[in-house]
Scaffold this motif. Structure first.
Motif, PDB file in Angstrom:
ATOM      1  N   ILE A  95       0.748  -1.326  -0.035  1.00  0.00           N
ATOM      2  CA  ILE A  95      -0.007   0.119   0.428  1.00  0.00           C
ATOM      3  C   ILE A  95       0.859   1.265  -0.044  1.00  0.00           C
ATOM      4  O   ILE A  95       0.135   2.431  -0.081  1.00  0.00           O
ATOM      5  N   GLY A  96       2.058   1.052   0.020  1.00  0.00           N
ATOM      6  CA  GLY A  96       2.916   2.248  -0.043  1.00  0.00           C
ATOM      7  C   GLY A  96       3.163   2.839   1.160  1.00  0.00           C
ATOM      8  O   GLY A  96       3.297   2.822   2.411  1.00  0.00           O
ATOM      9  N   GLU A  97       3.052   4.420   0.806  1.00  0.00           N
ATOM     10  CA  GLU A  97       3.414   5.502   1.960  1.00  0.00           C
ATOM     11  C   GLU A  97       2.356   5.366   3.380  1.00  0.00           C
ATOM     12  O   GLU A  97       2.702   5.282   4.288  1.00  0.00           O
ATOM     13  N   ALA A  98       1.160   4.869   2.965  1.00  0.00           N
ATOM     14  CA  ALA A  98       0.103   4.648   4.084  1.00  0.00           C
ATOM     15  C   ALA A  98       0.691   3.593   5.151  1.00  0.00           C
ATOM     16  O   ALA A  98       0.600   3.856   6.385  1.00  0.00           O
ATOM     17  N   GLY A  99       1.235   2.567   4.546  1.00  0.00           N
ATOM     18  CA  GLY A  99       1.834   1.656   5.347  1.00  0.00           C
ATOM     19  C   GLY A  99       3.252   2.147   6.294  1.00  0.00           C
ATOM     20  O   GLY A  99       3.342   1.687   7.062  1.00  0.00           O
ATOM     21  N   LYS A 100       3.837   3.256   5.980  1.00  0.00           N
ATOM     22  CA  LYS A 100       4.891   3.721   6.520  1.00  0.00           C
ATOM     23  C   LYS A 100       4.595   4.453   7.796  1.00  0.00           C
ATOM     24  O   LYS A 100       5.251   4.645   8.755  1.00  0.00           O
ATOM     25  N   ARG A 101       3.265   4.639   7.731  1.00  0.00           N
ATOM     26  CA  ARG A 101       2.593   5.549   8.945  1.00  0.00           C
ATOM     27  C   ARG A 101       2.113   4.965  10.127  1.00  0.00           C
ATOM     28  O   ARG A 101       1.966   5.039  11.191  1.00  0.00           O
ATOM     29  N   LEU A 102       1.895   3.585   9.816  1.00  0.00           N
ATOM     30  CA  LEU A 102       1.330   2.658  10.758  1.00  0.00           C
ATOM     31  C   LEU A 102       2.317   2.591  12.144  1.00  0.00           C
ATOM     32  O   LEU A 102       1.683   2.562  13.230  1.00  0.00           O
ATOM     33  N   HIS A 103       3.598   2.450  11.963  1.00  0.00           N
ATOM     34  CA  HIS A 103       4.382   2.552  13.270  1.00  0.00           C
ATOM     35  C   HIS A 103       4.568   3.669  14.096  1.00  0.00           C
ATOM     36  O   HIS A 103       5.150   4.080  15.026  1.00  0.00           O
ATOM     37  N   THR A 104       3.842   4.988  13.584  1.00  0.00           N
ATOM     38  CA  THR A 104       3.682   6.235  14.232  1.00  0.00           C
ATOM     39  C   THR A 104       3.318   5.760  15.824  1.00  0.00           C
ATOM     40  O   THR A 104       2.301   5.007  16.074  1.00  0.00           O
ATOM     41  N   ALA A 105       3.896   6.271  16.761  1.00  0.00           N
ATOM     42  CA  ALA A 105       3.752   6.468  18.356  1.00  0.00           C
ATOM     43  C   ALA A 105       3.802   4.863  18.845  1.00  0.00           C
ATOM     44  O   ALA A 105       2.877   4.509  19.730  1.00  0.00           O
ATOM     45  N   ARG A 106       4.399   4.012  18.107  1.00  0.00           N
ATOM     46  CA  ARG A 106       4.825   2.690  18.845  1.00  0.00           C
ATOM     47  C   ARG A 106       6.134   2.275  18.448  1.00  0.00           C
ATOM     48  O   ARG A 106       6.752   2.643  17.578  1.00  0.00           O
ATOM     49  N   SER A 107       6.588   1.348  18.990  1.00  0.00           N
ATOM     50  CA  SER A 107       7.835   0.556  19.072  1.00  0.00           C
ATOM     51  C   SER A 107       7.711  -0.844  18.785  1.00  0.00           C
ATOM     52  O   SER A 107       6.631  -1.355  19.173  1.00  0.00           O
ATOM     53  N   ARG A 108       8.621  -1.530  18.420  1.00  0.00           N
ATOM     54  CA  ARG A 108       8.522  -3.156  18.350  1.00  0.00           C
ATOM     55  C   ARG A 108       8.545  -3.620  19.887  1.00  0.00           C
ATOM     56  O   ARG A 108       7.980  -4.717  20.149  1.00  0.00           O
ATOM     57  N   ASN A 109       9.054  -2.569  20.645  1.00  0.00           N
ATOM     58  CA  ASN A 109       8.947  -3.175  22.078  1.00  0.00           C
ATOM     59  C   ASN A 109       7.590  -3.406  22.696  1.00  0.00           C
ATOM     60  O   ASN A 109       7.400  -4.388  23.248  1.00  0.00           O
ATOM     61  N   ASP A 110       6.957  -2.543  22.381  1.00  0.00           N
ATOM     62  CA  ASP A 110       5.235  -2.416  23.126  1.00  0.00           C
ATOM     63  C   ASP A 110       4.608  -3.277  22.073  1.00  0.00           C
ATOM     64  O   ASP A 110       3.793  -3.981  22.422  1.00  0.00           O
ATOM     65  N   GLN A 111       5.061  -3.265  20.807  1.00  0.00           N
ATOM     66  CA  GLN A 111       4.212  -4.217  20.010  1.00  0.00           C
ATOM     67  C   GLN A 111       4.470  -5.722  20.030  1.00  0.00           C
ATOM     68  O   GLN A 111       3.655  -6.527  20.246  1.00  0.00           O
ATOM     69  N   VAL A 112       5.613  -6.204  20.490  1.00  0.00           N
ATOM     70  CA  VAL A 112       5.819  -7.351  20.914  1.00  0.00           C
ATOM     71  C   VAL A 112       5.357  -7.860  22.245  1.00  0.00           C
ATOM     72  O   VAL A 112       4.711  -9.131  22.460  1.00  0.00           O
TER      73      VAL A 112
END
Length: 475
Positions: A95-112
């Motif tokens: 999906i391009g640019e929109a996909g790059k915005r998903l990680h805003t305000a999170r880290s892999r640390n809280d994601q995992v």
């Protein structure tokens, strides 16, 4: 190229990529990861941090990725390291640019941490359901056992007679406590760390309560450092599993002994036995032995995680990547053990005559003979010594207590009268133990009712659990 590669001039070595990758393990958490990303994207749009169009593109892309994973068409690349990077990389590709915005305000640390808490909840419930299934089978077997009597043991020596139903219910109560430990592990995991970011929180105006509610969490974590570095909830699950595995191992050990020629108390179904490659007469209790043997695996996984966590400074450290393999293996192993034990108990044949015959050896009525003398006025310690003397006399004669004549009994103690026969009858011995939790039929009937009530209560607990993101295939 890794999504974090901007600060690096060179690329990672192939060996270190493989060594550092958790993707072969944590790909089982794809449903949790996609669910977390959906909740995060929806929250970002609601808070005005990303556009609603970006949100729709992200959600559509995640839906497609999930479909492809489910159908087996998704391409896994070890260069992506873990499930989080694998999904995000593919989302950006789609999906391009929109996909790059998903990680805003999170880290892999809280994601995992979020994925792992969701997985712990799913695994806890899965194990709670398997626990209930085995308890139902134990209850049904106890009801079928009726008034069948068997020797009770201490030190593997004949002690006192008990009802088979009483013996089986002992394991039902162990498993009831195990259920509570699993429920506690579920509750410990039921807090959302999403929004804690790398370790300090975020500067964006996020709504953590919104993502928590969307994912079925009952609350949010209170401290961002603790949120990304805590694995207590996973230890709680592995501890609950270790104790339950120990209980299953004890039951399996009894089945191994009971199915032997020396005991002959039960006959295991052919479906839960194997043969020998050289001895055609053999019927081995291999699956009970495997349940007993797999306990070492479950214990090992708990100890491994304790050792991983014991010296870690705050907050996240790469050591914690080693948290998942053991937990997933434990859950899969124990789920299989519970299912095997359920089938084994459901299909086994109880040899009641062999159990009753075994009650004729070992002087199982000895305590009741001592109690008989106490009722005649003798202090218990003196009565204990008298019966010990009777047992010695029987051993010299190679006879049972009930084979001694009244004259023989009175020669050792004049308090014996004709009514001693009641204290020597095995069924009477069992019927006399009417105290709460005792083995008398009326006391066991009360136990059965309480065990049924506990199962009903725990079924309600499972039905009342908050929304669960089910696990992907563990294999």
């Amino acid at each position: 190229m890794a999504l974090w590669s901007g600060r690096f001039k060179g690329s990672a070595d192939e060996l270190t990529q493989e060594f550092g990758a958790s993707l072969p393990i944590d790909r089982a958490l794809y449903r949790q990861d996609i669910a977390g990303s959906r909740a995060h994207a929806s929250m970002l749009a609601k808070q005005g941090i990303i556009s609603r169009r970006d949100m729709r593109d992200i959600l559509g892309g995640l839906d497609g990725i999930e479909r492809d994973i489910e159908s087996g068409e998704f391409h896994w690349d070890i260069a992506d390291e873990d499930i989080h990077m694998a999904i995000e990389s593919e989302l950006i590709r789609r999906i391009g640019e929109a996909g790059k915005r998903l990680h805003t305000a999170r880290s892999r640390n809280d994601q995992v941490a979020t994925d792992l808490r969701l997985a712990t909840k799913a695994l806890s419930r899965q194990l709670m359901e398997a626990n209930l299934a085995l308890r139902r089978v134990l209850l049904e077997s106890a009801e079928r056992a009726g008034s069948q009597v068997m020797p009770g043991y201490t030190h593997l020596q004949h002690a006192q007679p008990v009802l088979l139903s009483h013996h089986l219910l002992a394991y039902s109560w162990m498993l009831t406590r195990d259920f509570k430990r699993l429920s506690a592990a579920f509750d410990a995991a039921d807090a959302s760390p999403l929004g804690s970011a790398a370790l300090a929180g975020t500067t964006y105006p996020i709504n953590r309560e919104m993502t928590a509610a969307s994912l079925g969490f009952s609350r949010v974590t209170e401290n961002s450092l603790d949120a990304v570095s805590n694995r207590d909830f996973l230890l709680d699950l592995e501890y609950a599993c270790a104790v339950m595995s120990m209980h299953l191992s004890r039951l399996a050990e009894e089945f191994v002994a009971w199915s032997s020629s020396e005991f002959g108390f039960i006959t295991l179904s052919d479906a839960y036995s194997t043969g020998s490659s050289i001895m055609p007469q053999k019927k081995n209790p291999d699956f009970a032995e495997l349940v007993r043997g797999k306990t070492g695996r479950v214990f090992g996984n708990l100890v491994a995680l304790l050792v991983v966590m014991k010296g870690l400074p705050l907050a996240y450290d790469k050591d914690m990547q080693e948290d998942k393999a053991g937990a997933l293996d434990t859950a899969e192993t124990l789920t299989g053990c519970l299912a095997v034990m359920s089938g084994m108990i459901e299909t086994m044949t109880v040899n009641g005559d062999a159990m009753r015959s075994a009650c004729e050896t070992g002087f199982l009525a000895a305590t009741d003979v001592a109690d008989y003398l106490v009722r005649k006025g003798m202090p218990f310690r003196e009565a204990h010594a008298v019966v010990g003397e009777l047992v010695l006399a029987c051993e010299k004669r190679c006879c049972r207590l009930e084979e001694l004549s009244l004259t023989d009994l009175q020669r050792i103690c004049p308090l014996f009268e004709d009514d001693i026969a009641g204290a020597l009858d095995i069924d009477s011995v069992v019927r006399a133990r009417t105290t709460c939790g005792g083995t008398a039929p009326e006391a066991v009937a009360v136990q059965l009712e309480r065990a049924r009530a506990c199962i009903a209560e725990d079924e309600y607990v499972i039905n009342a659990l908050s929304h669960i993101v089910e696990m992907g295939p563990l294999a």
